[in-house]
Design an enzyme around this catalytic site. Structure first.
Site, PDB file in Angstrom:
ATOM      1  N   ARG A  55       0.686  -1.433  -0.347  1.00 38.70           N
ATOM      2  CA  ARG A  55      -0.017   0.223  -0.370  1.00 38.70           C
ATOM      3  C   ARG A  55       0.798   0.800  -0.262  1.00 38.70           C
ATOM      4  O   ARG A  55       1.116   2.225  -0.400  1.00 38.70           O
ATOM      5  CB  ARG A  55      -0.932   0.181   1.059  1.00 38.70           C
ATOM      6  CG  ARG A  55      -1.732   1.771   1.028  1.00 38.70           C
ATOM      7  CD  ARG A  55      -2.453   1.151   1.702  1.00 38.70           C
ATOM      8  NE  ARG A  55      -2.611   0.446   3.221  1.00 38.70           N
ATOM      9  CZ  ARG A  55      -2.165   1.064   4.349  1.00 38.70           C
ATOM     10  NH1 ARG A  55      -2.457   2.215   4.479  1.00 38.70           N
ATOM     11  NH2 ARG A  55      -2.332   0.661   6.105  1.00 38.70           N
ATOM     12  N   TYR A  99     -15.989  15.164 -16.618  1.00 37.66           N
ATOM     13  CA  TYR A  99     -16.738  13.958 -16.328  1.00 37.66           C
ATOM     14  C   TYR A  99     -17.762  13.627 -15.422  1.00 37.66           C
ATOM     15  O   TYR A  99     -16.450  14.251 -13.865  1.00 37.66           O
ATOM     16  CB  TYR A  99     -15.019  12.760 -15.440  1.00 37.66           C
ATOM     17  CG  TYR A  99     -15.468  11.740 -16.028  1.00 37.66           C
ATOM     18  CD1 TYR A  99     -15.865  11.144 -16.528  1.00 37.66           C
ATOM     19  CD2 TYR A  99     -15.664  11.665 -14.407  1.00 37.66           C
ATOM     20  CE1 TYR A  99     -15.681   9.543 -16.965  1.00 37.66           C
ATOM     21  CE2 TYR A  99     -15.375  10.088 -13.944  1.00 37.66           C
ATOM     22  CZ  TYR A  99     -15.829   9.011 -15.417  1.00 37.66           C
ATOM     23  OH  TYR A  99     -15.998   7.153 -14.848  1.00 37.66           O
ATOM     24  N   ASP A 102      -7.365  17.298 -15.924  1.00 31.83           N
ATOM     25  CA  ASP A 102      -7.954  15.614 -15.484  1.00 31.83           C
ATOM     26  C   ASP A 102      -7.649  15.601 -17.740  1.00 31.83           C
ATOM     27  O   ASP A 102      -7.816  16.181 -18.514  1.00 31.83           O
ATOM     28  CB  ASP A 102      -9.014  15.424 -16.000  1.00 31.83           C
ATOM     29  CG  ASP A 102      -9.493  14.211 -16.522  1.00 31.83           C
ATOM     30  OD1 ASP A 102      -8.449  13.558 -16.954  1.00 31.83           O
ATOM     31  OD2 ASP A 102     -10.731  13.352 -15.135  1.00 31.83           O
ATOM     32  N   LYS A 131      -8.185   4.394 -19.438  1.00 36.17           N
ATOM     33  CA  LYS A 131      -8.831   4.806 -20.893  1.00 36.17           C
ATOM     34  C   LYS A 131      -7.302   4.789 -21.545  1.00 36.17           C
ATOM     35  O   LYS A 131      -6.207   3.384 -21.506  1.00 36.17           O
ATOM     36  CB  LYS A 131      -9.379   6.451 -20.771  1.00 36.17           C
ATOM     37  CG  LYS A 131     -10.650   6.432 -19.911  1.00 36.17           C
ATOM     38  CD  LYS A 131     -11.013   5.700 -19.905  1.00 36.17           C
ATOM     39  CE  LYS A 131     -12.294   5.918 -18.640  1.00 36.17           C
ATOM     40  NZ  LYS A 131     -12.450   6.733 -18.491  1.00 36.17           N
TER      41      LYS A 131
HETATM   42  C1  LIG Z   1     -12.694   7.732 -16.670  1.00 33.80           C
HETATM   43  C2  LIG Z   1     -12.606   8.624 -17.050  1.00 33.80           C
HETATM   44  C3  LIG Z   1     -12.041   9.216 -15.198  1.00 33.80           C
HETATM   45  C4  LIG Z   1     -12.567   7.966 -14.146  1.00 33.80           C
HETATM   46  O1  LIG Z   1     -11.761   7.295 -13.919  1.00 33.80           O
HETATM   47  P1  LIG Z   1     -12.210   5.657 -13.711  1.00 33.80           P
HETATM   48  O2  LIG Z   1     -10.798   4.822 -14.072  1.00 33.80           O
HETATM   49  O3  LIG Z   1     -13.052   4.916 -14.468  1.00 33.80           O
HETATM   50  O4  LIG Z   1     -11.760   5.490 -12.236  1.00 33.80           O
HETATM   51  C5  LIG Z   1     -11.711  10.674 -15.135  1.00 33.80           C
HETATM   52  N1  LIG Z   1     -11.886  11.279 -16.098  1.00 33.80           N
HETATM   53  C6  LIG Z   1     -12.250  11.075 -17.696  1.00 33.80           C
HETATM   54  C7  LIG Z   1     -12.042  12.253 -18.394  1.00 33.80           C
HETATM   55  C8  LIG Z   1     -12.351  10.115 -17.899  1.00 33.80           C
HETATM   56  O5  LIG Z   1     -13.394   9.805 -18.829  1.00 33.80           O
END
Ligand SMILES: *Cc1c(COP(=O)(O)O)cnc(C)c1O
Length: 389
Positions: free
Chosen positions: A59, A112, A183, A208
């Site tokens: 962790r 998001y 992000d 992603k």
């Molecule tokens: C999918 C997504 C997230 C969240 O990510 P997870 O790995 O599903 O928790 C955050 N920001 C964007 C732009 C996303 O497409």
């Protein structure tokens, strides 16, 4: 930026090689262990005193996770990075490290959806207020920032793909002493490098493009040593959203092909978005790659976008006629996906989706995967014909 520096070339070199894998293996081992033992008492107490930096418990620190973090930090041009169990874990741990009750966050609109919901539930309960702004309107941003603790950005935004001048917004935030976070999941470090644009911290949903194979849910945050150390010292150990060694290993595998995958997504998506824009059944295409000039700071465009049909298309028929495109959330993998706006609007958890995220009943979100462009276009064209009444 861009004086001889080619982010694609640079990134390709970073992801191609590891410095020193055991046995000179090309692929690193997975250190799949929860704990690490000490040779003797002195070894243990030296680690606890912080005289030695070594893994104690996964962790806290794990070599495979660390390897992914180092690779991602280099791709983002950041001093350090920290991995998480999901993108949302990266987002919540980052925000919770830097705000306290009574603080205010400024965020760009159409975020998001789960980030928006985090702000509207847990943060609201902690008495952290959020002001939403149109990131394209620099005066509105400048008016909202004084007194804020954090400026939370996303460019392009999640569904309608609004792009912002990230460097300009970061400079405005800096002039007001506001910490910035973005992000960057959509562009990936191949097409946008926010640290070089003056942003303090960069978040990814590694589920992603970084993973790229639709087999991992993970997240990561990159930034200066000092900022990452604060996250590592506060929210990370206690909220405990650690990245697993196996997932980190899958992410390292994914990063090997990130530059070349991003180029392939871009090429196909630009072609398909252009044809959709010219199609009689389509009202608008929301894709930053169609602009005459890319938004400042963006050097390419990825495979996720949305478009809005004109009236007269049966969305259910369109979705069901598609053969290559699969109905499914998430994106960034090898496969092409579709999400109809009507379905998102039907979700009970978010009665305000239309307004909060810019989603309409006639909008469709597509992710263009790595299948052949012509096959994907034929699939879309045939489904539009079948769905036209
Ligand atoms: C999918 C997504 C997230 C969240 O990510 P997870 O790995 O599903 O928790 C955050 N920001 C964007 C732009 C996303 O497409």
């Amino acid at each position: 930026m861009n004086n001889g520096f080619d982010p694609f070339e640079e990134a390709s070199l970073i992801v191609a090689h590891d410095d020193s894998n055991a046995y000179d293996a090309v692929v690193p081992p997975i250190v799949q262990t929860s704990l690490f033992t000490f040779t003797d008492y002195d070894d243990m107490i030296a680690s606890y005193r912080g005289e030695k930096v070594r893994p104690i418990y996964t962790r806290g620190l794990n070599p495979t996770v660390r390897m992914f973090e180092d690779m991602l930090a280099r791709l983002e041009g950041a001093e350090d990075a920290i991995g998480f169990a999901s993108g949302m874990s990266a987002i919540s741990s980052t925000v919770l490290t830097f705000v306290e009750p009574g603080d205010r966050i400024v965020a760009v609109r159409h975020l998001y959806p789960d980030a928006y919901r985090l702000f509207g539930t847990l943060l609201k309960r902690m008495r952290v207020e959020v002001t939403y702004v149109d990131g394209r309107d620099e005066e509105e941003v400048a008016r909202a920032l004084p007194g804020a603790k954090l400026f939370y950005m996303e460019s392009p935004t999640s569904w309608v793909m609004e792009t912002h001048d990230v460097a300009a917004l970061a400079a405005i935030a800096k002039s007001h002493g506001v910490l910035t976070v973005i992000d960057n999941s959509w562009a990936s470090p191949i097409f946008q490098q926010p640290i070089a644009l003056g942003v303090d911290m960069v978040i990814h949903s590694a589920s992603k493009y970084l993973g790229g194979h639709s087999d991992v849910v993970a997240g990561v945050v990159a930034g200066s040593k000092a900022l990452i150390a604060r996250i590592r010292g506060e929210a990370y150990p206690y909220l405990g959203g650690k990245l697993s060694p196996f997932d980190a290993w899958l992410l390292i595998r994914g990063l090997r092909t990130l530059p070349i995958r991003m180029k392939a997504h871009e090429q196909s998506t630009v072609a398909i978005a252009r044809r959709l824009q010219a199609h009689a059944a389509v009202e608008t295409v929301c894709y930053p790659g169609l602009a005459n000039q890319l938004a400042p700071g963006l050097s390419g465009t990825s495979g996720l976008f949305s478009f809005i049909f004109r009236e007269g298309i049966n969305i259910r028929t369109f979705a069901d006629q598609l053969e290559i495109f699969k109905l499914g959330v998430s994106w960034g993998g090898h496969e092409s996906l579709i999400v109809p706006g009507e379905v998102v609007l039907a979700q009970k958890a978010q009665p305000n989706s239309a307004q909060a995220f810019g989603i309409s009943a006639l909008s469709i979100r597509l992710h263009i995967g790595l299948e052949g462009t012509e096959a994907l276009w034929s699939d879309l064209e045939a489904a539009i014909i079948a769905a036209t009444d």
